[in-house]
Design an enzyme around this catalytic site. Structure first.
Site, PDB file in Angstrom:
ATOM      1  N   ASN A 155      -8.443   3.531   8.202  1.00 19.70           N
ATOM      2  CA  ASN A 155      -7.837   2.448   8.972  1.00 19.70           C
ATOM      3  C   ASN A 155      -8.000   2.601  10.477  1.00 19.70           C
ATOM      4  O   ASN A 155      -7.860   1.638  11.215  1.00 19.70           O
ATOM      5  CB  ASN A 155      -6.345   2.326   8.631  1.00 19.70           C
ATOM      6  CG  ASN A 155      -5.639   3.653   8.655  1.00 19.70           C
ATOM      7  OD1 ASN A 155      -6.001   4.579   7.915  1.00 19.70           O
ATOM      8  ND2 ASN A 155      -4.637   3.770   9.491  1.00 19.70           N
ATOM      9  N   CYS A 192      -0.530   8.153  17.140  1.00 19.72           N
ATOM     10  CA  CYS A 192      -0.315   8.087  15.693  1.00 19.72           C
ATOM     11  C   CYS A 192       0.122   6.686  15.303  1.00 19.72           C
ATOM     12  O   CYS A 192      -0.358   6.095  14.364  1.00 19.72           O
ATOM     13  CB  CYS A 192       0.801   9.036  15.306  1.00 19.72           C
ATOM     14  SG  CYS A 192       0.195  10.625  14.849  1.00 19.72           S
ATOM     15  N   GLY A 241       0.808  -1.218   0.000  1.00 18.92           N
ATOM     16  CA  GLY A 241       0.000   0.000   0.000  1.00 18.92           C
ATOM     17  C   GLY A 241       0.841   1.267   0.000  1.00 18.92           C
ATOM     18  O   GLY A 241       0.524   2.229  -0.717  1.00 18.92           O
ATOM     19  N   THR A 242       1.901   1.282   0.770  1.00 17.52           N
ATOM     20  CA  THR A 242       2.721   2.492   0.875  1.00 17.52           C
ATOM     21  C   THR A 242       3.326   2.854  -0.483  1.00 17.52           C
ATOM     22  O   THR A 242       3.281   4.011  -0.909  1.00 17.52           O
ATOM     23  CB  THR A 242       3.836   2.288   1.931  1.00 17.52           C
ATOM     24  OG1 THR A 242       3.209   1.999   3.177  1.00 17.52           O
ATOM     25  CG2 THR A 242       4.720   3.504   2.063  1.00 17.52           C
ATOM     26  N   THR A 282      12.806  -7.092 -10.219  1.00 13.84           N
ATOM     27  CA  THR A 282      12.343  -8.479 -10.344  1.00 13.84           C
ATOM     28  C   THR A 282      11.111  -8.695  -9.478  1.00 13.84           C
ATOM     29  O   THR A 282      11.068  -8.292  -8.309  1.00 13.84           O
ATOM     30  CB  THR A 282      13.475  -9.446  -9.923  1.00 13.84           C
ATOM     31  OG1 THR A 282      14.583  -9.184 -10.773  1.00 13.84           O
ATOM     32  CG2 THR A 282      13.050 -10.900 -10.056  1.00 13.84           C
ATOM     33  N   GLN A 308      -7.648  -0.713   3.048  1.00 17.95           N
ATOM     34  CA  GLN A 308      -8.488  -1.364   4.068  1.00 17.95           C
ATOM     35  C   GLN A 308      -9.768  -1.952   3.478  1.00 17.95           C
ATOM     36  O   GLN A 308     -10.479  -2.684   4.153  1.00 17.95           O
ATOM     37  CB  GLN A 308      -8.861  -0.357   5.166  1.00 17.95           C
ATOM     38  CG  GLN A 308      -7.698   0.095   6.027  1.00 17.95           C
ATOM     39  CD  GLN A 308      -7.190  -0.988   6.974  1.00 17.95           C
ATOM     40  OE1 GLN A 308      -7.880  -1.972   7.266  1.00 17.95           O
ATOM     41  NE2 GLN A 308      -5.965  -0.832   7.454  1.00 17.95           N
ATOM     42  N   SER A 331      -3.174  -3.617  -0.772  1.00 15.45           N
ATOM     43  CA  SER A 331      -2.062  -4.301  -0.112  1.00 15.45           C
ATOM     44  C   SER A 331      -2.490  -5.708   0.317  1.00 15.45           C
ATOM     45  O   SER A 331      -3.515  -5.866   0.991  1.00 15.45           O
ATOM     46  CB  SER A 331      -1.658  -3.482   1.117  1.00 15.45           C
ATOM     47  OG  SER A 331      -0.636  -4.130   1.811  1.00 15.45           O
ATOM     48  N   ALA A 332      -1.691  -6.704  -0.067  1.00 18.46           N
ATOM     49  CA  ALA A 332      -2.099  -8.101   0.150  1.00 18.46           C
ATOM     50  C   ALA A 332      -2.259  -8.482   1.620  1.00 18.46           C
ATOM     51  O   ALA A 332      -3.161  -9.241   1.980  1.00 18.46           O
ATOM     52  CB  ALA A 332      -1.085  -9.034  -0.510  1.00 18.46           C
ATOM     53  N   HIS A 333      -1.380  -7.952   2.481  1.00 16.42           N
ATOM     54  CA  HIS A 333      -1.414  -8.449   3.874  1.00 16.42           C
ATOM     55  C   HIS A 333      -2.653  -7.984   4.637  1.00 16.42           C
ATOM     56  O   HIS A 333      -2.909  -8.440   5.749  1.00 16.42           O
ATOM     57  CB  HIS A 333      -0.123  -8.099   4.621  1.00 16.42           C
ATOM     58  CG  HIS A 333       0.025  -6.676   5.044  1.00 16.42           C
ATOM     59  ND1 HIS A 333      -0.172  -6.270   6.333  1.00 16.42           N
ATOM     60  CD2 HIS A 333       0.374  -5.559   4.363  1.00 16.42           C
ATOM     61  CE1 HIS A 333       0.063  -4.968   6.438  1.00 16.42           C
ATOM     62  NE2 HIS A 333       0.390  -4.514   5.235  1.00 16.42           N
TER      63      HIS A 333
HETATM   64  N1  PLP Z   1      -3.132   2.842   3.498  1.00 15.82           N
HETATM   65  C1  PLP Z   1      -3.913   2.414   4.515  1.00 15.82           C
HETATM   66  C2  PLP Z   1      -5.312   2.916   4.620  1.00 15.82           C
HETATM   67  C3  PLP Z   1      -3.424   1.489   5.433  1.00 15.82           C
HETATM   68  O1  PLP Z   1      -4.204   1.077   6.438  1.00 15.82           O
HETATM   69  C4  PLP Z   1      -2.092   1.037   5.293  1.00 15.82           C
HETATM   70  C5  PLP Z   1      -1.516   0.115   6.296  1.00 15.82           C
HETATM   71  O2  PLP Z   1      -1.871   0.136   7.448  1.00 15.82           O
HETATM   72  C6  PLP Z   1      -1.313   1.493   4.210  1.00 15.82           C
HETATM   73  C7  PLP Z   1      -1.875   2.393   3.342  1.00 15.82           C
HETATM   74  C8  PLP Z   1       0.075   1.006   3.988  1.00 15.82           C
HETATM   75  O3  PLP Z   1       0.047  -0.303   3.474  1.00 15.82           O
HETATM   76  P1  PLP Z   1       1.338  -1.276   3.539  1.00 15.82           P
HETATM   77  O4  PLP Z   1       1.434  -1.742   4.952  1.00 15.82           O
HETATM   78  O5  PLP Z   1       1.034  -2.360   2.598  1.00 15.82           O
HETATM   79  O6  PLP Z   1       2.497  -0.453   3.102  1.00 15.82           O
END
Ligand code: PLP
Length: 382
Positions: free
Chosen positions: A158, A330, A72-73, A243, A186, A206-208
């Site tokens: 989140n 935070c 996600g980041t 890769t 989310q 994001s997969a996790h």
């Molecule tokens: N965006 C949201 C709304 C999230 O909740 C998170 C992770 O908590 C992220 C982005 C970041 O995702 P990742 O942990 O896959 O980098």
């Protein structure tokens, strides 16, 4: 020994067993580099192609619009930092004040060259389409030809779970000539997400967060709206060099397919658990506020207890074998009041007593009873 209870599914989720099984061959046997032309790399290449097709189908698009990332980041950074035809474009970015730090800090890094606007939210955490409309109304202001407009509003928050009216917000952005990105980290795998129906231009996932592996995600880009964000090989159509994480990509696709095929069943189960949990908390007579809107992610419960300390509550629950998250800080390093709770104006005597319980498909009734009863016990102590 007491059994551990995991109730922090908004932080991460347990890897799905089928996803794990699907990943194994690509770690141990089929480890060829998918960019290589020889036969040994073929299975990896085909697996990536299939995963892209699966993911595209799950969010209602075509495979050529899906780009694999590290999560996600990275996807969020790609949208914010690389939106536009070229790095020289002048950007106007409108986002909300309750975004994840992946968006907020990416915007912060852009503020010297670009114009960034943060929309407020109401007490439930909702962004108003009218506010977005006003922020994107540049009719009275000077505009240069290289100016590009982007709105980026998260699908579901989140910390408090609020689900935004994304379809409406995307329509407003388009009416004003802006592109629309949504951080759906989310949401994907938990609520229905169809990019065509919502008419969003870009999306991060994001997969996790949906029972896939960590360190892998995807970015949906409908119209090549972002330029490539790292230089290197020609992977991902030359747009995201490096890769591929083959096993991760395969696991992500299996996890997403499974969650999407059981979306309603999972939602029903989690909503029942949530109602049961909230029933116990309401019955207790404790003084608390539930944060977020009526329309929220299933199982994401943010509670602010009057005159309590959320940090202490979290540690006491931890000692009892229960993993939840603190809501006020935070993050675990930065203990300042979270920007989300500030934005929705949680009163001072409640805000420090905030915790987030995020239930998932693996939680049970016995578990929610134990969480609720222990919270009630701790908060009732004098
Ligand atoms: N965006 C949201 C709304 C999230 O909740 C998170 C992770 O908590 C992220 C982005 C970041 O995702 P990742 O942990 O896959 O980098």
């Amino acid at each position: 020994m007491r059994q551990h209870i995991y109730a922090d599914n908004a932080a991460t989720t347990k890897l799905d067993i089928d996803a794990f099984e699907a990943m194994k061959p690509f770690l141990l046997e089929e480890y060829g580099n998918p960019s290589q032309p020889y036969f040994f790399a073929k299975k990896a290449k085909i697996a990536i192609k299939k995963a892209r097709e699966t993911i595209a189908e799950c969010i209602g698009t075509e495979p050529e619009h899906i780009f694999f990332t590290s999560g996600g980041t990275e996807s969020d950074n790609w949208a914010i930092k690389c939106y536009g035809a070229a790095p020289g474009d002048v950007k106007v970015i409108v986002t909300s004040s309750i975004e994840h730090h992946a968006i907020l800090n990416a915007c912060q890094s852009q503020k010297i060259q670009h114009s960034i606007h943060y929309l407020p939210v109401d007490k439930n955490g909702l962004v108003s389409p009218d506010d977005l409309d006003k922020a994107l109304d540049w009719s009275e202001k000077p505009i240069c030809s290289c100016m590009v407009f982007l709105a980026s509003i998260m699908m579901a928050n989140n910390e408090i779970g609020t689900i935004q009216p994304i379809k409406e917000l995307a329509a407003v952005a388009h009416k004003r000539g802006a592109s629309f990105h949504t951080d759906a980290v989310q949401a994907v795998g938990h609520i229905p997400v169809n990019v065509k129906d919502l008419d969003v231009d870009m999306l991060s996932a994001s997969a996790h967060k949906f029972n896939g592996p960590k360190g892998v995600g995807f970015f949906y880009d409908k119209g090549r709206l972002v330029y490539p964000h790292n230089d290197g090989g020609s992977q991902e159509d030359g747009r995201r060099a490096g890769t591929e994480n083959v096993a991760g990509i395969v696991g992500m696709a299996v996890a997403l397919r499974k969650n999407c095929s059981k979306l309603e069943e999972n939602q029903r189960h989690i909503r029942l658990l949530e109602d049961r949990f909230m029933g116990l908390i309401y019955q207790s007579g404790l003084d608390f506020i539930r944060n977020g809107s009526e329309h929220h992610l299933p199982g994401l419960i943010s509670l602010s207890f009057k005159n309590q300390d959320g940090e202490k509550l979290l540690h006491r629950l931890d000692l009892m074998g229960i993993s939840v998250s603190t809501g006020a800080a935070c993050d675990s390093v930065n203990t300042q009041i979270s920007h989300v709770l500030k934005a929705i104006r949680v009163p001072d005597d409640y805000v420090r007593g905030t915790i987030r319980i995020s239930l998932g498909k693996n939680n049970t009734e016995e578990e929610v009873d134990r969480i609720a009863n222990n919270i009630i016990k701790i908060c009732s102590e004098r």
